[in-house]
Design an enzyme around this catalytic site. Structure first.
Site, PDB file in Angstrom:
ATOM      1  N   GLN A 176     -30.235   8.862 -35.830  1.00  0.00           N
ATOM      2  CA  GLN A 176     -30.823   7.746 -36.583  1.00  0.00           C
ATOM      3  C   GLN A 176     -31.363   8.265 -37.911  1.00  0.00           C
ATOM      4  O   GLN A 176     -31.846   7.505 -38.730  1.00  0.00           O
ATOM      5  CB  GLN A 176     -31.985   7.140 -35.790  1.00  0.00           C
ATOM      6  CG  GLN A 176     -31.568   6.593 -34.435  1.00  0.00           C
ATOM      7  CD  GLN A 176     -32.779   6.395 -33.531  1.00  0.00           C
ATOM      8  OE1 GLN A 176     -33.410   5.357 -33.524  1.00  0.00           O
ATOM      9  NE2 GLN A 176     -33.120   7.410 -32.751  1.00  0.00           N
ATOM     10  N   ASP A 181     -31.463  12.146 -43.124  1.00  0.00           N
ATOM     11  CA  ASP A 181     -31.845  13.319 -43.920  1.00  0.00           C
ATOM     12  C   ASP A 181     -30.761  14.379 -44.085  1.00  0.00           C
ATOM     13  O   ASP A 181     -30.966  15.373 -44.781  1.00  0.00           O
ATOM     14  CB  ASP A 181     -33.116  13.957 -43.323  1.00  0.00           C
ATOM     15  CG  ASP A 181     -32.942  14.369 -41.844  1.00  0.00           C
ATOM     16  OD1 ASP A 181     -31.805  14.662 -41.418  1.00  0.00           O
ATOM     17  OD2 ASP A 181     -33.957  14.393 -41.120  1.00  0.00           O
ATOM     18  N   HIS A 196     -27.891   5.162 -39.135  1.00  0.00           N
ATOM     19  CA  HIS A 196     -28.702   4.516 -40.174  1.00  0.00           C
ATOM     20  C   HIS A 196     -28.342   4.986 -41.575  1.00  0.00           C
ATOM     21  O   HIS A 196     -29.137   4.855 -42.504  1.00  0.00           O
ATOM     22  CB  HIS A 196     -30.195   4.724 -39.880  1.00  0.00           C
ATOM     23  CG  HIS A 196     -30.676   3.978 -38.666  1.00  0.00           C
ATOM     24  ND1 HIS A 196     -31.866   4.226 -38.033  1.00  0.00           N
ATOM     25  CD2 HIS A 196     -30.101   2.963 -37.968  1.00  0.00           C
ATOM     26  CE1 HIS A 196     -32.014   3.405 -36.994  1.00  0.00           C
ATOM     27  NE2 HIS A 196     -30.939   2.641 -36.928  1.00  0.00           N
ATOM     28  N   CYS A 217     -23.063   0.894 -55.434  1.00  0.00           N
ATOM     29  CA  CYS A 217     -23.388  -0.301 -56.222  1.00  0.00           C
ATOM     30  C   CYS A 217     -23.310  -1.529 -55.320  1.00  0.00           C
ATOM     31  O   CYS A 217     -22.331  -1.707 -54.599  1.00  0.00           O
ATOM     32  CB  CYS A 217     -22.395  -0.423 -57.376  1.00  0.00           C
ATOM     33  SG  CYS A 217     -22.436  -2.036 -58.169  1.00  0.00           S
ATOM     34  N   GLY A 232     -36.515  13.532 -29.776  1.00  0.00           N
ATOM     35  CA  GLY A 232     -37.400  13.180 -30.887  1.00  0.00           C
ATOM     36  C   GLY A 232     -37.247  11.766 -31.391  1.00  0.00           C
ATOM     37  O   GLY A 232     -37.287  11.532 -32.595  1.00  0.00           O
ATOM     38  N   SER A 280     -38.551   7.613 -30.570  1.00  0.00           N
ATOM     39  CA  SER A 280     -39.371   6.715 -29.756  1.00  0.00           C
ATOM     40  C   SER A 280     -38.463   5.713 -29.026  1.00  0.00           C
ATOM     41  O   SER A 280     -38.931   4.998 -28.150  1.00  0.00           O
ATOM     42  CB  SER A 280     -40.405   6.002 -30.627  1.00  0.00           C
ATOM     43  OG  SER A 280     -39.765   5.353 -31.695  1.00  0.00           O
TER      44      SER A 280
HETATM   45  P1  OAD Z   1     -40.274   7.446 -34.566  1.00  0.00           P
HETATM   46  O1  OAD Z   1     -41.261   7.856 -35.617  1.00  0.00           O
HETATM   47  O2  OAD Z   1     -40.349   6.054 -34.048  1.00  0.00           O
HETATM   48  O3  OAD Z   1     -40.390   8.429 -33.319  1.00  0.00           O
HETATM   49  C1  OAD Z   1     -40.456   9.815 -33.463  1.00  0.00           C
HETATM   50  C2  OAD Z   1     -40.520  10.400 -32.078  1.00  0.00           C
HETATM   51  O4  OAD Z   1     -40.446  11.807 -32.183  1.00  0.00           O
HETATM   52  C3  OAD Z   1     -41.815  10.080 -31.313  1.00  0.00           C
HETATM   53  O5  OAD Z   1     -41.475   9.623 -30.014  1.00  0.00           O
HETATM   54  C4  OAD Z   1     -42.558  11.423 -31.270  1.00  0.00           C
HETATM   55  O6  OAD Z   1     -43.288  11.577 -30.061  1.00  0.00           O
HETATM   56  C5  OAD Z   1     -41.411  12.406 -31.333  1.00  0.00           C
HETATM   57  N1  OAD Z   1     -41.713  13.718 -31.945  1.00  0.00           N
HETATM   58  C6  OAD Z   1     -42.456  13.986 -33.038  1.00  0.00           C
HETATM   59  N2  OAD Z   1     -42.398  15.293 -33.344  1.00  0.00           N
HETATM   60  C7  OAD Z   1     -41.593  15.879 -32.403  1.00  0.00           C
HETATM   61  C8  OAD Z   1     -41.132  17.208 -32.175  1.00  0.00           C
HETATM   62  N3  OAD Z   1     -41.466  18.215 -32.957  1.00  0.00           N
HETATM   63  N4  OAD Z   1     -40.308  17.425 -31.115  1.00  0.00           N
HETATM   64  C9  OAD Z   1     -39.952  16.417 -30.288  1.00  0.00           C
HETATM   65  N5  OAD Z   1     -40.354  15.135 -30.465  1.00  0.00           N
HETATM   66  C10 OAD Z   1     -41.155  14.860 -31.514  1.00  0.00           C
HETATM   67  O7  OAD Z   1     -38.819   7.783 -35.160  1.00  0.00           O
HETATM   68  P2  OAD Z   1     -37.391   7.255 -34.667  1.00  0.00           P
HETATM   69  O8  OAD Z   1     -37.362   7.051 -33.208  1.00  0.00           O
HETATM   70  O9  OAD Z   1     -36.374   8.140 -35.290  1.00  0.00           O
HETATM   71  O10 OAD Z   1     -35.034   3.189 -38.967  1.00  0.00           O
HETATM   72  O11 OAD Z   1     -37.331   5.856 -35.393  1.00  0.00           O
HETATM   73  C11 OAD Z   1     -36.149   5.102 -35.316  1.00  0.00           C
HETATM   74  C12 OAD Z   1     -35.930   4.324 -36.569  1.00  0.00           C
HETATM   75  O12 OAD Z   1     -37.116   3.612 -36.930  1.00  0.00           O
HETATM   76  C13 OAD Z   1     -35.653   5.165 -37.796  1.00  0.00           C
HETATM   77  O13 OAD Z   1     -34.305   5.568 -37.897  1.00  0.00           O
HETATM   78  C14 OAD Z   1     -36.030   4.224 -38.905  1.00  0.00           C
HETATM   79  C15 OAD Z   1     -37.332   3.713 -38.350  1.00  0.00           C
HETATM   80  O14 OAD Z   1     -37.763   2.510 -38.803  1.00  0.00           O
HETATM   81  C16 OAD Z   1     -34.700   2.631 -40.135  1.00  0.00           C
HETATM   82  O15 OAD Z   1     -35.230   2.957 -41.191  1.00  0.00           O
HETATM   83  C17 OAD Z   1     -33.647   1.567 -40.017  1.00  0.00           C
END
Ligand code: OAD
Length: 252
Positions: free
Chosen positions: A101, A104, A119, A127, A186, A188
């Site tokens: 997702q 980067d 994503h 454009c 990593g 949620s």
């Molecule tokens: P989140 O910020 O929702 O979740 C990050 C997860 O990583 C959490 O469950 C943390 O507990 C866990 N975490 C943090 N540091 C960690 C580490 N060092 N090792 C293991 N786990 C760790 O991010 P995403 O689930 O990626 O979408 O969010 C999904 C989407 O929501 C993103 O792609 C973005 C956002 O809105 C869009 O922009 C469309």
């Protein structure tokens, strides 16, 4: 923890196909903030003001500057040991997919080959009128930029309310439904449709492993939950896997 890791490695040793589904947490140890953690981006900024198409049309200068800022951070950081461990594991499987997702580009920089970017990718821009692609390289505009046709240039990332790139999502679903082991790392796992990936894998019979610092909505469904940092846990799994694989090769 080591007993659980051994259980995961047992499954990897008999697996034909592996999926690694990742979210912002896998890049946290590289220095990129996550979205929903205590210091996450969405605690400070409202997604609806920055990460949607109407916000872009309303305030293209602000959204362009925000994505320039993020792209600069992403250029300055490096993949971490979690990204590298995932890329290393891929070498041992004919069917292996990283489904991310993250926008980067760190999986690619770490050497992952078969990658589905649900994503989008912050490195690409296009454009909104004629769809011409732009690579801005090391240019970080602080206000809106325009195509030669007059259209606004936007980052090639999925904003709230937008569809996922069809080819990426279809490929990812296919990989999820046919894998033997699925890692959810990593994330949620609350943003759909991306969060269907580990659910589809589990429903199709895969062994589901969650690696996360915290409990998530997915934890209950996982066969093994490894609680901790992905940059620490993934290299241990891969080292243990390589050790056992070598022992197997020597025996045969
Ligand atoms: P989140 O910020 O929702 O979740 C990050 C997860 O990583 C959490 O469950 C943390 O507990 C866990 N975490 C943090 N540091 C960690 C580490 N060092 N090792 C293991 N786990 C760790 O991010 P995403 O689930 O990626 O979408 O969010 C999904 C989407 O929501 C993103 O792609 C973005 C956002 O809105 C869009 O922009 C469309």
């Amino acid at each position: 923890m080591i007993e659980l890791i051994k259980k995961v490695v047992d499954k990897l040793l008999i697996a034909n196909s592996v999926v690694v589904f990742t979210g912002a947490g896998v890049s946290a140890e590289s220095g990129i903030p996550t979205f929903r953690d205590k210091d996450g981006l969405w605690q400070k900024l409202k997604p609806e003001e920055l990460a949607n198409f109407n916000a872009f049309l309303r305030n293209p200068d602000l959204v362009t500057e925000w994505y320039s800022h993020r792209r600069k951070i992403m250029h300055e950081v490096k993949p971490n040991s979690g990204h590298y461990a995932i890329a290393e594991l891929e070498k041992y499987f004919e069917r292996f997919a990283v489904i991310t997702q993250n926008i980067d580009n760190l999986h690619r920089r770490a050497g992952s080959k078969n990658l589905f970017e649900l994503h989008g990718n912050i490195e690409r821009n296009y454009c909104i009128k004629c769809k011409k692609q732009y690579d801005l390289g090391d240019i970080y505009p602080d206000k809106a930029i325009y195509c030669e046709c007059g259209g606004l240039i936007r980052p090639d990332v999925v904003w709230f309310g937008e569809m996922l790139p069809e080819d990426q999502f279809e490929g990812a679903v296919k990989a999820a439904k046919t894998c033997d082991v699925c890692f959810s790392v990593g994330t949620s796992a609350v943003v759909f449709p991306a969060a269907y990936i580990p659910i589809y894998a589990k429903q199709s019979g895969a062994f589901l492993v969650e690696i996360n610092q915290n409990q998530t909505d997915l934890s209950q469904m996982a066969d093994v939950v490894l609680q901790g940092k992905s940059g620490e846990i993934l290299p241990i799994i891969v080292e243990e896997f390589k050790k056992r694989k070598n022992q197997e090769l020597k025996r045969n």
